[in-house]
Design an enzyme around this catalytic site. Structure first.
Site, PDB file in Angstrom:
ATOM      1  N   ARG A 170       0.851  -1.184   0.000  1.00  0.00           N
ATOM      2  CA  ARG A 170       0.000   0.000   0.000  1.00  0.00           C
ATOM      3  C   ARG A 170       0.892   1.240   0.000  1.00  0.00           C
ATOM      4  O   ARG A 170       2.036   1.201   0.444  1.00  0.00           O
ATOM      5  CB  ARG A 170      -0.896   0.016   1.232  1.00  0.00           C
ATOM      6  CG  ARG A 170      -1.802  -1.206   1.383  1.00  0.00           C
ATOM      7  CD  ARG A 170      -2.559  -1.159   2.695  1.00  0.00           C
ATOM      8  NE  ARG A 170      -3.457  -2.289   2.859  1.00  0.00           N
ATOM      9  CZ  ARG A 170      -3.126  -3.434   3.456  1.00  0.00           C
ATOM     10  NH1 ARG A 170      -1.903  -3.582   3.957  1.00  0.00           N
ATOM     11  NH2 ARG A 170      -4.005  -4.408   3.579  1.00  0.00           N
ATOM     12  N   LYS A 196      -2.027  -2.477   7.792  1.00  0.00           N
ATOM     13  CA  LYS A 196      -3.221  -1.975   8.474  1.00  0.00           C
ATOM     14  C   LYS A 196      -3.365  -2.641   9.837  1.00  0.00           C
ATOM     15  O   LYS A 196      -3.095  -3.823   9.991  1.00  0.00           O
ATOM     16  CB  LYS A 196      -4.472  -2.256   7.634  1.00  0.00           C
ATOM     17  CG  LYS A 196      -4.635  -1.327   6.449  1.00  0.00           C
ATOM     18  CD  LYS A 196      -5.973  -1.566   5.773  1.00  0.00           C
ATOM     19  CE  LYS A 196      -6.222  -0.568   4.661  1.00  0.00           C
ATOM     20  NZ  LYS A 196      -7.534  -0.775   4.005  1.00  0.00           N
ATOM     21  N   HIS A 281      -2.489   3.145  -6.361  1.00  0.00           N
ATOM     22  CA  HIS A 281      -3.025   1.912  -5.790  1.00  0.00           C
ATOM     23  C   HIS A 281      -3.216   0.833  -6.855  1.00  0.00           C
ATOM     24  O   HIS A 281      -3.287  -0.359  -6.539  1.00  0.00           O
ATOM     25  CB  HIS A 281      -4.355   2.198  -5.092  1.00  0.00           C
ATOM     26  CG  HIS A 281      -4.715   1.161  -4.074  1.00  0.00           C
ATOM     27  ND1 HIS A 281      -4.026   1.001  -2.886  1.00  0.00           N
ATOM     28  CD2 HIS A 281      -5.698   0.212  -4.058  1.00  0.00           C
ATOM     29  CE1 HIS A 281      -4.572   0.015  -2.181  1.00  0.00           C
ATOM     30  NE2 HIS A 281      -5.568  -0.485  -2.877  1.00  0.00           N
ATOM     31  N   ARG A 284      -0.724  -1.949  -6.804  1.00  0.00           N
ATOM     32  CA  ARG A 284      -0.984  -3.019  -5.837  1.00  0.00           C
ATOM     33  C   ARG A 284      -1.919  -4.061  -6.443  1.00  0.00           C
ATOM     34  O   ARG A 284      -1.692  -5.273  -6.307  1.00  0.00           O
ATOM     35  CB  ARG A 284      -1.577  -2.420  -4.564  1.00  0.00           C
ATOM     36  CG  ARG A 284      -1.964  -3.422  -3.489  1.00  0.00           C
ATOM     37  CD  ARG A 284      -2.269  -2.675  -2.184  1.00  0.00           C
ATOM     38  NE  ARG A 284      -2.991  -3.463  -1.212  1.00  0.00           N
ATOM     39  CZ  ARG A 284      -2.431  -4.338  -0.389  1.00  0.00           C
ATOM     40  NH1 ARG A 284      -1.127  -4.538  -0.440  1.00  0.00           N
ATOM     41  NH2 ARG A 284      -3.157  -5.009   0.488  1.00  0.00           N
ATOM     42  N   HIS A 307      -3.608  -9.212   3.246  1.00  0.00           N
ATOM     43  CA  HIS A 307      -5.063  -9.202   3.378  1.00  0.00           C
ATOM     44  C   HIS A 307      -5.508 -10.116   4.518  1.00  0.00           C
ATOM     45  O   HIS A 307      -5.000 -11.225   4.659  1.00  0.00           O
ATOM     46  CB  HIS A 307      -5.726  -9.686   2.086  1.00  0.00           C
ATOM     47  CG  HIS A 307      -5.650  -8.696   0.969  1.00  0.00           C
ATOM     48  ND1 HIS A 307      -5.627  -9.063  -0.357  1.00  0.00           N
ATOM     49  CD2 HIS A 307      -5.571  -7.338   0.983  1.00  0.00           C
ATOM     50  CE1 HIS A 307      -5.559  -7.983  -1.105  1.00  0.00           C
ATOM     51  NE2 HIS A 307      -5.524  -6.932  -0.323  1.00  0.00           N
ATOM     52  N   TYR A 316      -8.869  -7.878  -5.458  1.00  0.00           N
ATOM     53  CA  TYR A 316      -7.620  -7.265  -5.894  1.00  0.00           C
ATOM     54  C   TYR A 316      -7.019  -7.963  -7.101  1.00  0.00           C
ATOM     55  O   TYR A 316      -6.330  -7.358  -7.903  1.00  0.00           O
ATOM     56  CB  TYR A 316      -6.599  -7.286  -4.754  1.00  0.00           C
ATOM     57  CG  TYR A 316      -6.645  -6.068  -3.882  1.00  0.00           C
ATOM     58  CD1 TYR A 316      -5.545  -5.231  -3.764  1.00  0.00           C
ATOM     59  CD2 TYR A 316      -7.791  -5.741  -3.182  1.00  0.00           C
ATOM     60  CE1 TYR A 316      -5.591  -4.109  -2.959  1.00  0.00           C
ATOM     61  CE2 TYR A 316      -7.850  -4.627  -2.375  1.00  0.00           C
ATOM     62  CZ  TYR A 316      -6.745  -3.812  -2.266  1.00  0.00           C
ATOM     63  OH  TYR A 316      -6.802  -2.692  -1.478  1.00  0.00           O
TER      64      TYR A 316
END
Length: 329
Positions: A170, A196, A281, A284, A307, A316
């Site tokens: 990211r 994250k 993005h 990614r 993820h 994705y």
């Protein structure tokens, strides 16, 4: 939420943006980037509605207005998600609000739930999703544009693009990289990434990306740190001294810098003139897509991208739900 005055007492005079900010500042489980994005998206809706009733109809009108402006479907869905998030919280809060009668609580909660039920766009126009996946030929042209730029910034931008493309990081993870994040193992280089929710993962850097990164660190980064440093910026430079990607004044670059440099590279590569949109993005998404196309196990792709759920990996990587199910059977 605005309701009929004949039946409900007025709620506290807080803008939606102020209420969202209060809720988000109290929620430390979300990353700083997520909180900032939710605040921005709720503020955009709050400014657009200009005091109009917060209802399902208003939110649907907002979505149509964004589409009429030419906003990509992904942007529309992201902003709608922020509004739905606030509505769900408001629904729960209304049921616990002792200042309202039981009838009022039920009415407010019901109206909030209707707002929360506004559906996401289901790809109403495939062209709106263009740019989420950067093709190999397009990426080669982006890298050629960076290589042709013999300045330290060109070396830096090439290293950023190559790392984003090959590791699927990211943008926040990429910009947060420090020199201490780079571990040189026997025969390969590994990056320690904080994703994250503060989750840590280690990602090996492919050979080509390793060469580009090494060249930047050896030539571009020291020069960038040494240029145009003023005493006023000395303290900030000291804090950013360990950052991998630095600007001309020796400071850690930000998201707006990445957007600008990616657009600049796309323009030099002739992609803008061809109507090809390249978003940071999208690199990614491209990483995940190419890994799956190369036959890499979907579980490895999930771990590689950081993820929590394989469902997110499915989105994705642009693969079908049946493909994903078969892989886990």
């Amino acid at each position: 939420i605005t309701v009929k005055r004949a039946t409900l007492a007025p709620l506290p005079a807080l803008t939606l943006a102020a209420m969202a900010a209060k809720l988000l500042d109290a929620n430390r489980r979300l990353s700083a980037n997520t909180r900032a994005a939710y605040k921005s998206d709720v503020a955009s809706f709050d400014a657009w509605r200009a005091g109009r009733m917060l209802s399902k109809s208003t939110v649907e009108q907002y979505a149509n207005a964004m589409l009429a402006e030419g906003q990509p479907a992904g942007t529309v869905n992201r902003r709608l998600a922020a509004v739905r998030w606030l509505a769900r919280h408001w629904s729960r809060q209304a049921l616990d609000d002792v200042s309202l009668s039981s009838v009022q609580r039920e009415q407010v909660a019901r109206q909030a739930e209707r707002v929360a039920d506004v559906p996401a766009l289901r790809n109403p126009n495939a062209e709106l999703l263009a740019g989420r996946h950067v093709k190999l030929g397009e990426f080669d042209r982006l890298m050629d544009a960076c290589i042709a730029d013999k300045t330290p910034a060109g070396a830096r931008d090439g290293a950023m693009l190559m790392l984003a493309w090959s590791t699927g990081m990211r943008m926040g993870e990429l910009l947060a990289l420090s020199m201490a994040s780079i571990a040189r193992r026997e025969g390969y280089v590994e990056l320690a990434i904080v994703g994250k929710g503060g989750k840590h993962r280690a990602v090996a850097v492919p050979v080509v990306a390793r060469e580009v990164l090494t060249r930047y660190l050896a030539t571009g980064r020291p020069e960038l740190r040494a240029r145009d440093v003023t005493p006023r910026k000395a303290q900030q430079q000291h804090r950013d001294a360990d950052a991998v990607f630095l600007g001309a004044r020796g400071r850690r670059i930000g998201r707006s810098d990445v957007w600008r440099e990616v657009n600049r590279a796309a323009d030099k590569a002739g992609l803008v003139a061809e109507g090809v949109r390249v978003f940071p993005h999208a690199l990614r998404h491209s990483c995940g897509t190419h890994l799956v196309q190369a036959g890499v196990d979907i579980r490895y792709v999930q771990a590689h991208l950081g993820h929590a759920s394989p469902v997110t990996t499915e989105v994705y990587t642009h693969i079908t739900a049946s493909h994903l199910r078969e892989d886990f059977d």
